[in-house]
Each structure stands twice: as C-alpha cells, then as structure tokens.
Motif scaffolding. Structure first.
Motif, PDB file in Angstrom:
ATOM      1  N   ASP A  87       0.768  -1.235  -0.172  1.00 49.54           N
ATOM      2  CA  ASP A  87      -0.049   0.093  -0.155  1.00 49.54           C
ATOM      3  C   ASP A  87       0.785   1.305  -0.025  1.00 49.54           C
ATOM      4  OD1 ASP A  87      -2.623  -1.007  -0.083  1.00 49.54           O
ATOM      5  OD2 ASP A  87      -2.655  -1.076   1.892  1.00 49.54           O
ATOM      6  N   LEU A  88       1.733   1.268   0.756  1.00 47.03           N
ATOM      7  CA  LEU A  88       2.568   2.601   0.883  1.00 47.03           C
ATOM      8  C   LEU A  88       3.554   2.670  -0.428  1.00 47.03           C
ATOM      9  CD1 LEU A  88       4.234   2.366   4.505  1.00 47.03           C
ATOM     10  CD2 LEU A  88       2.733   4.011   3.540  1.00 47.03           C
ATOM     11  N   ALA A  89       4.157   1.756  -1.070  1.00 48.87           N
ATOM     12  CA  ALA A  89       4.865   1.776  -2.146  1.00 48.87           C
ATOM     13  C   ALA A  89       3.817   2.336  -3.436  1.00 48.87           C
ATOM     14  CB  ALA A  89       5.489   0.506  -2.733  1.00 48.87           C
ATOM     15  N   LEU A  90       2.810   1.641  -3.480  1.00 43.58           N
ATOM     16  CA  LEU A  90       1.783   2.043  -4.468  1.00 43.58           C
ATOM     17  C   LEU A  90       0.990   3.305  -4.246  1.00 43.58           C
ATOM     18  CD1 LEU A  90      -0.134  -1.227  -5.401  1.00 43.58           C
ATOM     19  CD2 LEU A  90       1.551  -0.008  -6.799  1.00 43.58           C
ATOM     20  N   SER A  91       0.980   3.770  -3.110  1.00 47.72           N
ATOM     21  CA  SER A  91       0.465   5.122  -2.775  1.00 47.72           C
ATOM     22  C   SER A  91       1.622   6.113  -3.041  1.00 47.72           C
ATOM     23  CB  SER A  91      -0.016   5.178  -1.224  1.00 47.72           C
ATOM     24  OG  SER A  91       1.050   5.284  -0.344  1.00 47.72           O
ATOM     25  N   TYR A  92       2.719   5.974  -2.793  1.00 50.59           N
ATOM     26  CA  TYR A  92       3.752   7.007  -3.250  1.00 50.59           C
ATOM     27  C   TYR A  92       3.660   7.160  -4.525  1.00 50.59           C
ATOM     28  CZ  TYR A  92       5.267   7.274   1.700  1.00 50.59           C
ATOM     29  OH  TYR A  92       5.287   7.413   3.018  1.00 50.59           O
ATOM     30  N   LEU A  93       3.757   6.005  -5.354  1.00 47.76           N
ATOM     31  CA  LEU A  93       3.933   5.815  -6.799  1.00 47.76           C
ATOM     32  C   LEU A  93       2.676   6.515  -7.401  1.00 47.76           C
ATOM     33  CD1 LEU A  93       5.121   2.282  -7.680  1.00 47.76           C
ATOM     34  CD2 LEU A  93       6.266   4.675  -7.968  1.00 47.76           C
ATOM     35  N   SER A  94       1.347   6.324  -6.882  1.00 45.85           N
ATOM     36  CA  SER A  94       0.331   6.975  -7.331  1.00 45.85           C
ATOM     37  C   SER A  94       0.123   8.473  -7.153  1.00 45.85           C
ATOM     38  CB  SER A  94      -1.082   6.387  -6.865  1.00 45.85           C
ATOM     39  OG  SER A  94      -1.178   6.434  -5.612  1.00 45.85           O
ATOM     40  N   LEU A  95       0.746   9.192  -6.065  1.00 39.42           N
ATOM     41  CA  LEU A  95       1.009  10.418  -5.506  1.00 39.42           C
ATOM     42  C   LEU A  95       1.830  11.046  -6.899  1.00 39.42           C
ATOM     43  CD1 LEU A  95       0.611  12.868  -3.962  1.00 39.42           C
ATOM     44  CD2 LEU A  95       2.258  12.273  -2.579  1.00 39.42           C
ATOM     45  N   ALA A  96       2.858  10.313  -7.058  1.00 42.54           N
ATOM     46  CA  ALA A  96       3.841  11.092  -7.694  1.00 42.54           C
ATOM     47  C   ALA A  96       3.412  11.021  -9.229  1.00 42.54           C
ATOM     48  CB  ALA A  96       5.343   9.948  -7.923  1.00 42.54           C
ATOM     49  N   ALA A  97       2.655   9.947  -9.872  1.00 40.81           N
ATOM     50  CA  ALA A  97       2.057  10.047 -11.093  1.00 40.81           C
ATOM     51  C   ALA A  97       1.094  11.083 -11.216  1.00 40.81           C
ATOM     52  CB  ALA A  97       1.412   8.522 -11.572  1.00 40.81           C
ATOM     53  N   ALA A  98       0.115  11.190 -10.072  1.00 40.66           N
ATOM     54  CA  ALA A  98      -1.128  12.226 -10.100  1.00 40.66           C
ATOM     55  C   ALA A  98      -0.244  13.471 -10.113  1.00 40.66           C
ATOM     56  CB  ALA A  98      -1.894  12.032  -9.125  1.00 40.66           C
ATOM     57  N   CYS A  99       0.676  13.766  -9.334  1.00 38.16           N
ATOM     58  CA  CYS A  99       1.465  15.266  -9.433  1.00 38.16           C
ATOM     59  C   CYS A  99       1.998  15.607 -10.964  1.00 38.16           C
ATOM     60  CB  CYS A  99       2.353  15.182  -8.175  1.00 38.16           C
ATOM     61  SG  CYS A  99       1.689  15.371  -6.642  1.00 38.16           S
ATOM     62  N   SER A 100       2.614  14.281 -11.317  1.00 38.58           N
ATOM     63  CA  SER A 100       3.216  14.685 -12.529  1.00 38.58           C
ATOM     64  C   SER A 100       2.333  14.815 -13.752  1.00 38.58           C
ATOM     65  CB  SER A 100       4.151  13.609 -13.039  1.00 38.58           C
ATOM     66  OG  SER A 100       3.730  12.409 -13.135  1.00 38.58           O
ATOM     67  N   THR A 101       1.123  14.135 -13.504  1.00 41.76           N
ATOM     68  CA  THR A 101       0.135  14.312 -14.922  1.00 41.76           C
ATOM     69  C   THR A 101      -0.530  15.663 -14.468  1.00 41.76           C
ATOM     70  OG1 THR A 101      -0.411  11.946 -14.866  1.00 41.76           O
ATOM     71  CG2 THR A 101      -2.002  13.374 -15.565  1.00 41.76           C
ATOM     72  N   ALA A 102      -0.928  16.187 -13.368  1.00 40.50           N
ATOM     73  CA  ALA A 102      -1.482  17.298 -12.985  1.00 40.50           C
ATOM     74  C   ALA A 102      -0.355  18.574 -13.654  1.00 40.50           C
ATOM     75  CB  ALA A 102      -1.850  17.468 -11.584  1.00 40.50           C
ATOM     76  N   SER A 103       0.704  18.265 -13.277  1.00 42.18           N
ATOM     77  CA  SER A 103       1.646  19.601 -13.787  1.00 42.18           C
ATOM     78  C   SER A 103       1.860  19.598 -15.151  1.00 42.18           C
ATOM     79  CB  SER A 103       3.202  19.536 -13.028  1.00 42.18           C
ATOM     80  OG  SER A 103       3.298  18.389 -13.121  1.00 42.18           O
ATOM     81  N   THR A 104       1.949  18.387 -15.951  1.00 41.00           N
ATOM     82  CA  THR A 104       2.092  18.365 -17.244  1.00 41.00           C
ATOM     83  C   THR A 104       0.921  18.771 -18.122  1.00 41.00           C
ATOM     84  OG1 THR A 104       3.576  16.473 -16.976  1.00 41.00           O
ATOM     85  CG2 THR A 104       2.527  16.971 -19.401  1.00 41.00           C
ATOM     86  N   THR A 105      -0.531  18.472 -17.451  1.00 42.83           N
ATOM     87  CA  THR A 105      -1.582  19.175 -18.060  1.00 42.83           C
ATOM     88  C   THR A 105      -1.665  20.796 -17.890  1.00 42.83           C
ATOM     89  OG1 THR A 105      -2.635  16.874 -17.351  1.00 42.83           O
ATOM     90  CG2 THR A 105      -4.152  18.891 -18.257  1.00 42.83           C
ATOM     91  N   ASN A 106      -1.233  21.117 -16.900  1.00 48.96           N
ATOM     92  CA  ASN A 106      -1.201  22.615 -16.368  1.00 48.96           C
ATOM     93  C   ASN A 106      -0.146  23.178 -17.080  1.00 48.96           C
ATOM     94  OD1 ASN A 106      -2.095  24.990 -15.145  1.00 48.96           O
ATOM     95  ND2 ASN A 106      -0.470  24.564 -13.557  1.00 48.96           N
TER      96      ASN A 106
END
Length: 152
Positions: A87-106
């Motif tokens: 859970d911790l590994a996938l939550s950190y990976l999903s946070l990183a993916a969500a942040c990178s997607t949001a910043s790239t879209t912005n």
C-alpha cells in the motif's frame, strides 16, 4: 484493537479498497479515452501505476469481502506487513503519477491550445484528480493497517 475501522478485514477497509479500485479504474479510463496519452512520459507513468493499483486493489477487495462476509480471515503479522508495504509503495507511486500528470496538463494548458485541445486536457485533469483520490484512499488504508500491526 482488533476491530480498528479501516484495518484489514473490516467493512471500512472494504469500502476504502472498493473506492481505491473505482478511482484508479476511472483514472485509467479517463487517460486512455484518447490515444494521445503516450506522447508524454508523465501520462504513460500514470497509466502504468494505475495499471498496478487496479489489480492490487481488486485482490484486497476480494480478501476484505471474504473476511467481512465469512468472518474467518486470520490476521498474521507477515501478511499484514506485506499489505502495508504494498500500500505504501503504490500510494507513493500514485501520488507521484498524479502530481506529474497534473503539472504536465497545467503546463500544456498554459502553452497553447494546439498542444492540448480543451476536451483532451479536461480528461487528463479528471484522470489526475481520480489518481489523487485513489492515492488518498490507499494511504488511509496503509495507515490504518500500520496502526493495527503492533497489536498482532
């Protein structure tokens, strides 16, 4: 301490896992509705991570559903530790993916309309939002299980 809401084998955990699976599936679908997502590494990263989160969440939904309805899932510290680490590994990976997607879209929205048409960027933003919600539920589940671990 055995019935900590949100820990493995409770109905709250089942709700957390089900929400995590729904949000990660929605994120994956919003990203894959258009075939242009592979043009940017951040979008490919989000698809990869959500592709890992969906089976992980579904497996734990089945384990929690079995435990809630049959009420005979034994809690072992090693299994709980594996679930916490996953859970911790996938939550950190999903946070990183969500942040990178949001910043790239912005960034694409700020550049020009030709890089990211309105409806396409809206789908990317929705995908990032769903990934953030999936991250939040995954982290919550990991923390509840971490709280339960010392009592086993």
């Amino acid at each position: 301490m055995d019935e900590l809401p949100g820990s493995l084998g409770t109905s709250a955990s089942l709700a957390l896992r089900f929400g995590q699976t729904i949000f990660s599936t929605a994120s994956l679908l919003f990203m894959c509705l258009d075939i242009q997502f592979y043009s940017y590494t951040a979008f490919c990263y989000l698809v990869t991570v959500m592709g890992l989160v969906v089976p992980w969440g579904m497996t734990l939904v089945i384990a929690d559903a079995y435990s809630v309805f049959v009420k005979c899932l034994p809690r072992q510290p090693r299994i709980l530790l594996i679930i916490i680490l996953g859970d911790l590994a996938l939550s950190y990976l999903s946070l990183a993916a969500a942040c990178s997607t949001a910043s790239t879209t912005n960034f694409l929205l700020d550049l020009d309309e030709s890089y990211c048409p309105g409806k396409l960027c809206t789908r990317y933003q929705l995908s990032a939002a769903m990934a953030f919600l999936s991250w939040f539920l995954s982290l919550g589940s990991a923390l509840f299980n971490l709280w339960l671990l010392p009592s086993l």
